[in-house]
Scaffold this active site. Structure first.
Site, short mmCIF file in Angstrom:
data_model
loop_
_atom_site.label_atom_id
_atom_site.label_comp_id
_atom_site.label_asym_id
_atom_site.label_seq_id
_atom_site.Cartn_x
_atom_site.Cartn_y
_atom_site.Cartn_z
N HIS A 132 0.80 -1.41 -0.10
CA HIS A 132 -0.05 0.15 -0.16
C HIS A 132 0.85 1.21 -0.05
CE1 HIS A 132 -3.28 2.83 1.96
NE2 HIS A 132 -4.01 2.30 0.88
N ARG A 262 -11.29 11.24 9.03
CA ARG A 262 -12.33 11.32 8.15
C ARG A 262 -13.44 10.35 8.35
NH1 ARG A 262 -13.10 8.69 3.47
NH2 ARG A 262 -11.00 8.26 3.16
#
Length: 388
Positions: A132, A262
């Site tokens: 990632h 978020r």
């Protein structure tokens, strides 16, 4: 209805990447060699910075090798096409492709086949771990010898999402970071974690978890020593139990903690005796907040990091991730300005309450509206040259 639509947004270029008076674009490698460069998408152009970095490297005869990780890519990716071109030109190209990137599996297989046909070395990362990390490494032959140019980012090499997601990228030719990036690619191409050591980078699952916990505990020690502990962290999700427990310990010691999260947040702020000094907010606006920034006060000598990993167990333990320290003071001030705007947002922010509910702050009577994304757009426009 046009009146309900957002006005079009066209990303600009950081001042150091703008064409000169003669209309010629500056030499990107010279720009980076003069000092680290920070780009913030979509306020800064992805095409004019990251995409151009790979395109220039592919065409430059002095570039000997390009290494890159690919997690999510666009369908007609100019970045991947540049890597194909570089391989066809005889450069050493090594690409780490994550085949299990959800919803992008088929596309990544197609790009892997195209790269292999062009002569690139395509690898699929460490067995049992998703790749990632967002890293590019360019090795260039220069008069003084070989020099590495590294780009480490919070977001994917994807021209489509770069227009919709807020992400950060650091360009540097710091030799220690370049050596760490090379070690990271050696680990990924070998397919095994091995016994890698990293001087600057925080790499999951090697040293990132231990280093983050160490930084949190250092703030506790600074607070108890009277120097004042401070942590500011911006990420997509906060879930890891060990990190959450460490943050609770820091708050109980009096460390001031601001979190911009978020999505999922496992921590509850404002609990007496446990998290009274923690504030959590989420920014929901025109662009999807995707950047990760981490700041540790360090007794008045703050350390700044950016990278690909959220504070989630999957990121810290089951993915290969990379965080990089931002050492340039001007760039540290840029990161702090971004955080300051988001912590002051009174229009697009949601604040997490001790009971798990979210409350949207409203401007007080007579107080100006402070939407952070609009402020960042205004800052980007303010850097552009004005015409009479």
């Amino acid at each position: 209805l046009p009146a309900l639509c957002e006005p079009p947004w066209k990303p600009g270029l950081p001042p150091r990447l703008r064409p000169g008076a003669d209309g010629r674009e500056p030499d990107l490698f010279e720009v980076i060699a003069r000092g680290d460069l920070l780009v913030h998408h979509p306020y800064d152009s992805f095409a004019g910075s990251v995409q151009r970095f790979v395109q220039v490297a592919a065409a430059d005869p002095a570039v000997l090798a390009i290494k890159q990780t690919l997690y999510r890519t666009s369908r007609n990716s100019p970045v991947v096409r540049s890597l194909v071109e570089a391989a066809e030109r005889g450069k050493q190209v090594a690409v780490l492709i994550e085949l299990k990137a959800s919803f992008d599996e088929a596309r990544n297989i197609e790009w892997a086949e195209a790269l292999e046909e062009a002569g690139a070395h395509v690898a699929y990362g460490v067995v049992g771990y998703k790749t990632h990390a967002k890293v590019s490494l360019v090795v260039r032959q220069e008069p003084e010898g070989l020099r590495t140019y590294t780009h480490i980012a919070t977001g994917n090499y994807n021209t489509d999402t770069a227009e919709l997601y807020t992400d950060l990228g650091l360009f540097t030719c710091d030799p220690a970071i370049g050596a760490d990036a090379a070690a990271l690619f050696n680990m990924l191409t070998s397919g095994h974690l091995g016994d890698q050591r990293f001087e600057r980078l925080l790499v999951a699952p090697v040293n990132m978890r231990a280093r983050v916990l160490e930084l949190i505990r250092r703030e506790i020690a600074e607070q108890r020593a009277g120097a004042g502990g401070r942590i500011v962290a911006k990420m997509n999700s906060l879930e890891d139990p060990e990190i959450v427990s460490a943050l609770y310990d820091a708050s109980a010691a009096g460390v001031a903690i601001d979190l911009v999260v978020r999505g999922v947040c496992r921590l509850r702020p404002g609990i007496p005796g446990a998290s009274e000094s923690i504030r959590v907010r989420s920014i929901v606006g025109r662009f999807l907040e995707h950047a990760r920034i981490f700041v540790f006060g360090n007794g008045g000598r703050p350390e700044y990091f950016l990278g690909s990993a959220d504070w989630m167990s999957r990121n810290l333990d089951w993915r290969v991730e990379a965080m990089v320290p931002v050492l340039s003071e001007p760039l540290q001030r840029e990161l702090q300005a971004i955080l300051d705007l988001q912590l002051a947002d009174n229009c697009k922010a949601w604040e997490l309450q001790p009971d798990g509910s979210w409350r949207r702050p409203e401007p007080a009577p007579g107080e100006s509206r402070r939407p952070s994304q609009q402020a960042l757009m205004a800052r980007a426009l303010g850097r552009e040259p004005r015409t009479a």
